[in-house]
Motif scaffolding. Sequence first.
Motif, mmCIF file in Angstrom:
data_model
loop_
_atom_site.group_PDB
_atom_site.id
_atom_site.type_symbol
_atom_site.label_atom_id
_atom_site.label_comp_id
_atom_site.label_asym_id
_atom_site.label_seq_id
_atom_site.Cartn_x
_atom_site.Cartn_y
_atom_site.Cartn_z
ATOM 1 N N LEU A 252 0.830 -1.202 0.000
ATOM 2 C CA LEU A 252 0.000 0.000 0.000
ATOM 3 C C LEU A 252 0.868 1.257 0.000
ATOM 4 C CD1 LEU A 252 -2.762 1.309 0.155
ATOM 5 C CD2 LEU A 252 -2.748 0.939 2.636
ATOM 6 N N ARG A 253 1.901 1.286 0.823
ATOM 7 C CA ARG A 253 2.768 2.471 0.862
ATOM 8 C C ARG A 253 3.477 2.677 -0.473
ATOM 9 N NH1 ARG A 253 3.365 0.107 5.955
ATOM 10 N NH2 ARG A 253 2.386 1.403 7.558
ATOM 11 N N GLU A 254 3.907 1.582 -1.077
ATOM 12 C CA GLU A 254 4.538 1.688 -2.398
ATOM 13 C C GLU A 254 3.561 2.289 -3.408
ATOM 14 O OE1 GLU A 254 5.573 -2.271 -3.349
ATOM 15 O OE2 GLU A 254 7.270 -2.392 -1.950
ATOM 16 N N ALA A 255 2.314 1.847 -3.343
ATOM 17 C CA ALA A 255 1.330 2.256 -4.345
ATOM 18 C C ALA A 255 0.952 3.724 -4.221
ATOM 19 C CB ALA A 255 0.075 1.383 -4.215
ATOM 20 N N VAL A 256 0.845 4.227 -2.998
ATOM 21 C CA VAL A 256 0.368 5.606 -2.824
ATOM 22 C C VAL A 256 1.499 6.615 -2.782
ATOM 23 C CG1 VAL A 256 -1.725 4.848 -1.649
ATOM 24 C CG2 VAL A 256 0.312 5.399 -0.291
ATOM 25 N N ALA A 257 2.745 6.139 -2.733
ATOM 26 C CA ALA A 257 3.873 7.065 -2.579
ATOM 27 C C ALA A 257 3.982 8.056 -3.731
ATOM 28 C CB ALA A 257 5.176 6.275 -2.451
ATOM 29 N N ASP A 258 3.568 7.646 -4.924
ATOM 30 C CA ASP A 258 3.723 8.510 -6.097
ATOM 31 C C ASP A 258 2.416 9.135 -6.564
ATOM 32 O OD1 ASP A 258 6.479 7.942 -6.230
ATOM 33 O OD2 ASP A 258 6.087 6.093 -7.334
ATOM 34 N N VAL A 259 1.371 9.034 -5.746
ATOM 35 C CA VAL A 259 0.093 9.639 -6.140
ATOM 36 C C VAL A 259 0.167 11.145 -5.904
ATOM 37 C CG1 VAL A 259 -2.385 9.731 -5.693
ATOM 38 C CG2 VAL A 259 -1.191 7.538 -5.662
ATOM 39 N N GLU A 260 -0.058 11.918 -6.945
ATOM 40 C CA GLU A 260 0.034 13.375 -6.849
ATOM 41 C C GLU A 260 -0.947 13.912 -5.809
ATOM 42 O OE1 GLU A 260 -0.492 17.342 -9.728
ATOM 43 O OE2 GLU A 260 -0.887 15.313 -10.506
ATOM 44 N N GLY A 261 -0.452 14.833 -4.982
ATOM 45 C CA GLY A 261 -1.311 15.479 -3.993
ATOM 46 C C GLY A 261 -1.297 14.832 -2.630
ATOM 47 N N TRP A 262 -0.537 13.725 -2.482
ATOM 48 C CA TRP A 262 -0.504 13.024 -1.200
ATOM 49 C C TRP A 262 0.917 12.583 -0.882
ATOM 50 C CZ3 TRP A 262 -4.970 13.118 1.458
ATOM 51 C CH2 TRP A 262 -6.156 13.310 0.736
ATOM 52 N N GLU A 263 1.228 12.502 0.414
ATOM 53 C CA GLU A 263 2.481 11.905 0.852
ATOM 54 C C GLU A 263 2.216 11.028 2.070
ATOM 55 O OE1 GLU A 263 5.175 15.058 1.747
ATOM 56 O OE2 GLU A 263 4.286 15.472 3.722
ATOM 57 N N VAL A 264 2.978 9.976 2.176
ATOM 58 C CA VAL A 264 2.814 9.059 3.304
ATOM 59 C C VAL A 264 3.320 9.737 4.575
ATOM 60 C CG1 VAL A 264 3.488 6.832 4.270
ATOM 61 C CG2 VAL A 264 3.000 7.039 1.817
ATOM 62 N N ALA A 265 2.481 9.744 5.614
ATOM 63 C CA ALA A 265 2.806 10.412 6.875
ATOM 64 C C ALA A 265 3.436 9.475 7.891
ATOM 65 C CB ALA A 265 1.546 11.047 7.458
ATOM 66 N N ASP A 266 3.564 8.195 7.548
ATOM 67 C CA ASP A 266 4.127 7.223 8.488
ATOM 68 C C ASP A 266 5.625 7.465 8.676
ATOM 69 O OD1 ASP A 266 1.590 6.144 8.343
ATOM 70 O OD2 ASP A 266 2.166 4.582 6.915
#
Length: 344
Positions: A252-266
């Motif tokens: 999940l972290r890999e998948a969302v890491a490059d989504v524009e407009g978001w960054e992983v907060a973990d």
Amino acid sequence: MSDLLHLQTAACGRPSPATIDAVRQHLELEAAEGGYVAEEQAAPRLRRLKAGVGRLLGHDADAVCFTTSATDGLEQLLRRWPLPEDADVLVAAGEWGPNRDRFLAHGLRVRTAAVDAHGRLDLAELQRELRIDPPALVHLVSLASHRALAQPVAEALRLCGEAGVPLWVDAAQALAHLPTGFGADAVYAPARKWLAAPRGVGFLAVAAPWRDRFSGLDDEECSVASRVGAAQALAELPTDHVDRLAAVGRRLREAVADVEGWEVADPPGATGALVGLRPTADQDVEAVQRRLHQEHRVLTTACLTWRAPDDMAEPLLRLAPAELAEADVERLTGSLRLRKPSLG
């Protein structure tokens, strides 16, 4: 099963068909034989449930009491534990906001322990504080509810034990998700999250020196059918559940890491399947959560700052899947992408 993409296990897990059947069958038994007869017949199953939860929490079965929720577990501790008047409780910055409120409501003074740049407890500073100005107790949230901020419970327990200070642990997000078998002086959790049991069931485990003060909790009025459902859910828990959920979280972290407009907060090195996303394009997190659900049937959680006021500067979007197929990854990332303004 519906078409819902369920990413809200950290709020309420999705009970399995067998868990739902177990609840239904117990209710049918109550109707056919009477509620107290049905409860007596369920007793061996509930004893196995307590033994299994005890193993997960690092305690024997006799240490485990049933509660109705994590909130109830903490309330029972605050009512029954022999705390001095105006006692200090030491917490980390990621402490669950309502826990802080409950401490204050019971007349405790809340002190915040030093943490590192990522929000994790600074163990050297904890050791110093326990030596110089020990609190009446230390309370840690094993895993925060808004992002994958896990505290070093095992190490803190060792330091607290050396100092003679009890450690209480809120394992609401950790039970059946992360390692929890540390044998803390007191540890509590609900069954409805990563265990995916019915709502209204919780657990409190208390170490031997204080255990007698908690006798009688199991005798309070409850939904026996829900406890039977929890027993079924625990019976289905895979022995490698920690590794499985760690793999889900990594993907999940890999998948969302490059989504524009978001960054992983973990924090770096985070594990488990709870993932916090920080908006980077001024998105309204609550509006995004509603849009994802209403337009895409993707169920997430908007985490507002009251959850951990000392750790959160802005709301986060929480993703918490119990499982994740590649089609789910594509559906999620597609629904998260920023909308482009229309031309013309």
